[in-house]
Design a protein around this motif. Structure first.
Motif, PDB file in Angstrom:
ATOM      1  N   GLU A   1      32.400 -23.252   9.954  1.00  0.00           N
ATOM      2  CA  GLU A   1      33.354 -24.346  10.160  1.00  0.00           C
ATOM      3  C   GLU A   1      34.600 -24.149   9.300  1.00  0.00           C
ATOM      4  OE1 GLU A   1      33.400 -29.245  10.316  1.00  0.00           O
ATOM      5  OE2 GLU A   1      31.547 -28.175   9.817  1.00  0.00           O
ATOM      6  N   ILE A   2      34.408 -23.680   8.051  1.00  0.00           N
ATOM      7  CA  ILE A   2      35.564 -23.415   7.179  1.00  0.00           C
ATOM      8  C   ILE A   2      36.451 -22.335   7.787  1.00  0.00           C
ATOM      9  CG2 ILE A   2      36.271 -22.456   4.948  1.00  0.00           C
ATOM     10  CD1 ILE A   2      33.775 -23.772   3.725  1.00  0.00           C
ATOM     11  N   GLN A   3      35.827 -21.254   8.243  1.00  0.00           N
ATOM     12  CA  GLN A   3      36.607 -20.178   8.848  1.00  0.00           C
ATOM     13  C   GLN A   3      37.335 -20.665  10.092  1.00  0.00           C
ATOM     14  OE1 GLN A   3      35.029 -16.225   9.048  1.00  0.00           O
ATOM     15  NE2 GLN A   3      33.355 -16.707   7.665  1.00  0.00           N
TER      16      GLN A   3
ATOM     17  N   ASN B   1      41.569 -20.876  13.136  1.00  0.00           N
ATOM     18  CA  ASN B   1      42.030 -21.367  14.428  1.00  0.00           C
ATOM     19  C   ASN B   1      43.058 -22.488  14.307  1.00  0.00           C
ATOM     20  OD1 ASN B   1      40.249 -19.579  15.646  1.00  0.00           O
ATOM     21  ND2 ASN B   1      38.579 -21.071  15.635  1.00  0.00           N
ATOM     22  N   ILE B   2      42.900 -23.345  13.308  1.00  0.00           N
ATOM     23  CA  ILE B   2      43.792 -24.500  13.207  1.00  0.00           C
ATOM     24  C   ILE B   2      45.042 -24.181  12.397  1.00  0.00           C
ATOM     25  CG2 ILE B   2      44.016 -26.867  12.356  1.00  0.00           C
ATOM     26  CD1 ILE B   2      41.089 -27.285  12.986  1.00  0.00           C
ATOM     27  N   ILE B   3      44.850 -23.564  11.222  1.00  0.00           N
ATOM     28  CA  ILE B   3      45.980 -23.413  10.298  1.00  0.00           C
ATOM     29  C   ILE B   3      46.761 -22.131  10.543  1.00  0.00           C
ATOM     30  CG2 ILE B   3      46.625 -23.226   7.874  1.00  0.00           C
ATOM     31  CD1 ILE B   3      44.230 -25.015   7.231  1.00  0.00           C
ATOM     32  N   ILE B   4      46.080 -20.972  10.473  1.00  0.00           N
ATOM     33  CA  ILE B   4      46.799 -19.700  10.584  1.00  0.00           C
ATOM     34  C   ILE B   4      47.341 -19.507  11.996  1.00  0.00           C
ATOM     35  CG2 ILE B   4      46.612 -17.194  10.399  1.00  0.00           C
ATOM     36  CD1 ILE B   4      44.532 -17.584   8.247  1.00  0.00           C
ATOM     37  N   SER B   5      46.519 -19.781  13.017  1.00  0.00           N
ATOM     38  CA  SER B   5      46.980 -19.616  14.397  1.00  0.00           C
ATOM     39  C   SER B   5      48.163 -20.528  14.687  1.00  0.00           C
ATOM     40  CB  SER B   5      45.835 -19.903  15.376  1.00  0.00           C
ATOM     41  OG  SER B   5      44.805 -18.949  15.231  1.00  0.00           O
ATOM     42  N   LYS B   6      48.092 -21.762  14.204  1.00  0.00           N
ATOM     43  CA  LYS B   6      49.200 -22.692  14.403  1.00  0.00           C
ATOM     44  C   LYS B   6      50.468 -22.187  13.718  1.00  0.00           C
ATOM     45  CE  LYS B   6      49.050 -26.805  12.436  1.00  0.00           C
ATOM     46  NZ  LYS B   6      48.645 -28.211  12.202  1.00  0.00           N
ATOM     47  N   ARG B   7      50.297 -21.622  12.525  1.00  0.00           N
ATOM     48  CA  ARG B   7      51.455 -21.093  11.800  1.00  0.00           C
ATOM     49  C   ARG B   7      52.084 -19.908  12.529  1.00  0.00           C
ATOM     50  NH1 ARG B   7      52.697 -21.766   6.449  1.00  0.00           N
ATOM     51  NH2 ARG B   7      51.612 -23.730   6.787  1.00  0.00           N
ATOM     52  N   GLU B   8      51.249 -19.043  13.101  1.00  0.00           N
ATOM     53  CA  GLU B   8      51.770 -17.896  13.841  1.00  0.00           C
ATOM     54  C   GLU B   8      52.536 -18.349  15.078  1.00  0.00           C
ATOM     55  OE1 GLU B   8      52.011 -14.718  13.258  1.00  0.00           O
ATOM     56  OE2 GLU B   8      51.017 -14.833  11.320  1.00  0.00           O
TER      57      GLU B   8
ATOM     58  N   PHE C   1      43.186 -10.395  10.428  1.00  0.00           N
ATOM     59  CA  PHE C   1      43.134 -11.854  10.542  1.00  0.00           C
ATOM     60  C   PHE C   1      41.980 -12.410   9.716  1.00  0.00           C
ATOM     61  CE2 PHE C   1      41.699 -15.776  12.515  1.00  0.00           C
ATOM     62  CZ  PHE C   1      42.877 -16.472  12.729  1.00  0.00           C
ATOM     63  N   GLU C   2      40.816 -11.762   9.821  1.00  0.00           N
ATOM     64  CA  GLU C   2      39.632 -12.228   9.081  1.00  0.00           C
ATOM     65  C   GLU C   2      39.855 -12.144   7.580  1.00  0.00           C
ATOM     66  OE1 GLU C   2      39.605 -10.040  11.549  1.00  0.00           O
ATOM     67  OE2 GLU C   2      38.665 -11.259  13.125  1.00  0.00           O
ATOM     68  N   GLU C   3      40.551 -11.102   7.114  1.00  0.00           N
ATOM     69  CA  GLU C   3      40.806 -10.945   5.684  1.00  0.00           C
ATOM     70  C   GLU C   3      41.793 -11.987   5.180  1.00  0.00           C
ATOM     71  OE1 GLU C   3      39.998  -6.154   5.069  1.00  0.00           O
ATOM     72  OE2 GLU C   3      41.979  -6.841   5.722  1.00  0.00           O
ATOM     73  N   VAL C   4      42.764 -12.360   6.015  1.00  0.00           N
ATOM     74  CA  VAL C   4      43.685 -13.440   5.643  1.00  0.00           C
ATOM     75  C   VAL C   4      42.914 -14.748   5.480  1.00  0.00           C
ATOM     76  CG1 VAL C   4      45.649 -14.845   6.392  1.00  0.00           C
ATOM     77  CG2 VAL C   4      45.712 -12.369   6.700  1.00  0.00           C
ATOM     78  N   VAL C   5      41.970 -14.985   6.374  1.00  0.00           N
ATOM     79  CA  VAL C   5      41.124 -16.180   6.271  1.00  0.00           C
ATOM     80  C   VAL C   5      40.367 -16.183   4.949  1.00  0.00           C
ATOM     81  CG1 VAL C   5      39.114 -17.383   7.229  1.00  0.00           C
ATOM     82  CG2 VAL C   5      40.888 -16.502   8.762  1.00  0.00           C
TER      83      VAL C   5
END
Length: 526
Positions: A263-265, A270-277, A315-319
């Motif tokens: 859920e944290i990932q 999906n919510i924060i990084i994807s939205k920022r991109e 992407f996973e490492e940024v998370v």
């Protein structure tokens, strides 16, 4: 029949070989290493088959956690009781046993400096896999991967970037002040009892949410709640002896820990990084928060090394780095702010000195700025002393990847090297007979003068792997305590129990109930 006989023989040889390796690992090698360490002048506990000191350590910790201590007692006797006893018995540089693995404790400054600088030979410890659900990103890497991640992450913590985060810290601090003002206004004397620990946690979680994720701080607060739950499960797991493969069993706790991590990932990815991109693609991404800086630094790294397959972070490492932002940023600042309030409550003279400095620097209403915060001498001295007496992490360690020379010691491959910060910071040979006393004046001429230029002050670690977020934590806590001091006085409640406990960081086991009192309008000093 002959083929069957050969097969049985091969199986028997394999069984005997595996059995011999096991006996070598749990008995013969530990005994050889113990003799080798003692020949070099190190004292330590005697190795006991398979368990080493695990049982004794566990029992001592359980007993220590069952009873609060007096402020005059050394908290290391409660936080790391077996290590404290081992040092008292065998000297400041000694060894104990984690199962069949030797754990060398180093307190001498020359050993600390040498070991923390040798990052190739002394690497991060392969943590219990249950801890890895929390310990992510830069904190768990070694070698080239660590170097790359550090290069990408570091720009997010440059001083110029920190200046831009001060308004976020200010907004979060004002939330707790408004809440306390409302609570105290309901009381006729303008004072009431409050357990400040959860309030401090909420302040720092809100601050890291705003600083890391900007306008997405509401999603960030959900992450904080999940990480808090994960910390509780992890703390319970690491107190038990680790059984390889146990984490794969579908126990209730294992299922919940994996669900939380997923859920944290999802929230971060999906919510924060994807939205920022998506915002960046349409030209609306001008964020100056930690995530924005990290993503920009990562894009630059990829562009500059476009011909390399391993360029930049996935992407996973940024998370994973965002998870580390959250855990380390929130935990370190909340612990520092909490123990600062506790110690100032215990020492009202220093509380008043800090309050006067806060008013003199910023008046009644001025918003503290980055440069002004850095000029706060008394408050800086206090924070340094709090970090000395109650460092966020009571000990940290390294694993010897190959035989290594540390000073005049030779440590064999596989040895664990630990630096008990809470003991190092109270070493009387460095800090004097008053090493356990709260005396911020010892830092009046800086850290180097206080330590006689010896490496005996390591609240954020040391060497190339020193915590890159230390200025972030100090800036946030300086601002928060400045605003709190301008609005309230505080003292410990009679119900307060002094019970520091290591749960990732040095937390108060029974909270921190205090009597907080709203201040009347401050009269400036001529």
């Amino acid at each position: 029949m002959e083929i069957l006989s050969v097969g049985v023989s091969i199986v028997l040889v394999a069984v005997v070989a595996c059995g011999w390796r096991m006996v070598e690992w749990v008995w013969f090698r530990p005994r050889r290493v113990e003799r080798f360490l003692r020949q070099q002048g190190l004292g330590g506990t005697q190795y006991r088959f398979l368990y080493g000191d695990w049982k004794t350590n566990t029992l001592m910790t359980q007993k220590a956690m069952s009873t609060p201590i007096d402020f005059s007692q050394d908290p290391s006797s409660r936080v790391i009781p077996f290590a404290h006893q081992t040092v008292q018995t065998y000297g400041k540089d000694c060894f104990m046993w984690v199962g069949p693995i030797p754990k060398v404790i180093l307190i001498s400054p020359e050993y600390i400096k040498d070991a923390t600088m040798k990052i190739r030979e002394c690497q991060k410890i392969n943590a219990n896999p249950m801890i890895k659900l929390l310990q992510s990103g830069l904190a768990q890497y070694d070698g080239h991967k660590w170097e790359k991640h550090k290069r990408i992450v570091t720009p997010a913590f440059h001083l110029e970037k920190l200046k831009l985060l001060v308004p976020a810290f200010h907004e979060s601090s004002n939330m707790i002040i408004s809440r306390w003002e409302k609570i105290t206004s309901l009381e006729p004397e303008g004072s009431c009892e409050v357990d400040v620990w959860p309030h401090v946690q909420n302040l720092t979680s809100d601050a890291i949410s705003r600083a890391a994720f900007g306008s997405s701080f509401e999603e960030g607060k959900k992450i904080f709640d999940l990480i808090t739950e994960q910390v509780d499960y992890t703390s319970e797991a690491v107190q038990k002896i680790y059984i390889p493969g146990w984490r794969f069993l579908p126990t209730k706790n294992n299922r919940r820990m994996k669900a939380i991590d997923k859920e944290i990932q999802g929230l971060i990815g999906n919510i924060i990084i994807s939205k920022r991109e998506k915002e960046r693609v349409v030209g609306r991404d001008n964020k100056q928060d930690l995530l924005g800086t990290l993503l920009e630094s990562n894009r630059r790294e990829i562009e500059e090394n476009e011909n390399k397959r391993s360029a930049g972070m996935s992407f996973e490492e940024v998370v994973e780095e965002c998870k580390l932002f959250y855990l380390a940023g929130q935990e370190t600042t909340s612990i520092l702010l909490l123990w600062t309030m506790v110690l100032l409550a215990m020492h009202p003279t220093w509380q008043q000195r800090a309050r006067e400095e806060a008013f003199q620097a910023f008046g009644d209403t001025d918003s503290p700025d980055f440069d002004g915060l850095n000029r706060l001498k008394v408050i800086s001295m206090i924070l340094y002393e709090v970090l000395r007496l109650y460092p966020p992490v009571s000990e940290f360690g390294r694993s010897v990847a190959e035989d290594v020379k540390i000073g005049d010691l030779t440590l064999p491959e596989g040895t664990l090297v630990f630096f008990p910060t809470i003991l190092i910071h109270r070493n009387k040979e460095i800090w004097g007979d008053d090493s356990c006393e709260f005396k911020p004046e010892r830092f009046s001429e800086g850290i180097a003068k206080a330590t006689n230029s010896q490496l005996a002050y390591i609240p954020f670690g040391w060497g190339p792997r020193i915590c890159i977020g230390q200025n972030f934590a100090l800036t946030e806590v300086k601002l928060a305590i400045t605003l709190i001091l301008r609005s309230f006085s505080f003292q410990l409640s009679p119900s307060y129990s002094h019970a520091p406990r290591q749960v990732l960081t040095l937390r108060p086991q029974h909270g921190a109930p205090m009597i907080i009192r709203k201040l009347h309008a401050h009269k400036s000093i001529d």
